[in-house]
Motif scaffolding. Sequence first.
Motif, PDB file in Angstrom:
ATOM      1  N   ASP A  27       0.910  -1.215  -0.004  1.00  0.00           N
ATOM      2  CA  ASP A  27      -0.087  -0.055   0.061  1.00  0.00           C
ATOM      3  C   ASP A  27       0.809   1.244  -0.076  1.00  0.00           C
ATOM      4  N   ASP A  28       1.833   1.213   0.754  1.00  0.00           N
ATOM      5  CA  ASP A  28       2.810   2.382   0.846  1.00  0.00           C
ATOM      6  C   ASP A  28       4.322   1.889   0.600  1.00  0.00           C
ATOM      7  N   LEU A  29       4.664   2.003  -0.583  1.00  0.00           N
ATOM      8  CA  LEU A  29       5.980   1.682  -0.979  1.00  0.00           C
ATOM      9  C   LEU A  29       7.100   2.363   0.073  1.00  0.00           C
ATOM     10  N   PHE A  30       7.227   3.532   0.178  1.00  0.00           N
ATOM     11  CA  PHE A  30       8.177   4.429   1.143  1.00  0.00           C
ATOM     12  C   PHE A  30       8.227   3.656   2.530  1.00  0.00           C
ATOM     13  N   ALA A  31       6.979   3.608   3.191  1.00  0.00           N
ATOM     14  CA  ALA A  31       6.979   3.034   4.314  1.00  0.00           C
ATOM     15  C   ALA A  31       7.463   1.644   4.755  1.00  0.00           C
ATOM     16  N   MET A  32       7.145   0.826   3.733  1.00  0.00           N
ATOM     17  CA  MET A  32       7.435  -0.659   3.716  1.00  0.00           C
ATOM     18  C   MET A  32       9.106  -0.723   3.595  1.00  0.00           C
ATOM     19  N   ARG A  33       9.567   0.034   2.722  1.00  0.00           N
ATOM     20  CA  ARG A  33      11.138   0.090   2.548  1.00  0.00           C
ATOM     21  C   ARG A  33      11.559   0.457   3.838  1.00  0.00           C
ATOM     22  N   GLN A  34      11.264   1.454   4.308  1.00  0.00           N
ATOM     23  CA  GLN A  34      11.771   2.277   5.657  1.00  0.00           C
ATOM     24  C   GLN A  34      11.559   1.022   6.826  1.00  0.00           C
ATOM     25  N   HIS A  35      10.383   0.390   6.843  1.00  0.00           N
ATOM     26  CA  HIS A  35      10.158  -0.748   7.766  1.00  0.00           C
ATOM     27  C   HIS A  35      11.339  -1.716   7.767  1.00  0.00           C
TER      28      HIS A  35
END
Length: 127
Positions: A76-84
């Motif tokens: 759903d959120d590419l940037f949040a997944m990468r950061q996580h």
Amino acid sequence: MSINYCMPVIPSGDLEKSLRFWITGLGLIADREMRQDGLLVGCMVHNDTMFFWLNQRAGEQIPSAYEGIRFYWTPDDLFAMRQHLQQLGYEVSPIENRDYGQTEFFLTDDDGYSHCFGIATNELPFK
């Protein structure tokens, strides 16, 4: 005659270690554990729409030059997944806009599998 579903079976060198990526990293649920002499040798990981069977790998931990299974995830959120995933200690590539219309990043998990996370570039929220 029809086929209703296919569940990928994913070999793992160390299931307990692999579950960190599948559960903590991707947010899937693990159940249906199978143990042999107290050692986890198989389990299901899933959410409401996806199911995978993780199975203890026979032989080498990570075969050399292995190019078998690859995963393409659409978060759903590419940037949040990468950061996580990065906060969990996984080495993730930079996010890149590809000339084929996808925005993606990559990582290789502890079992040597390639994971690409991407969304259509035109679906990116304006930041």
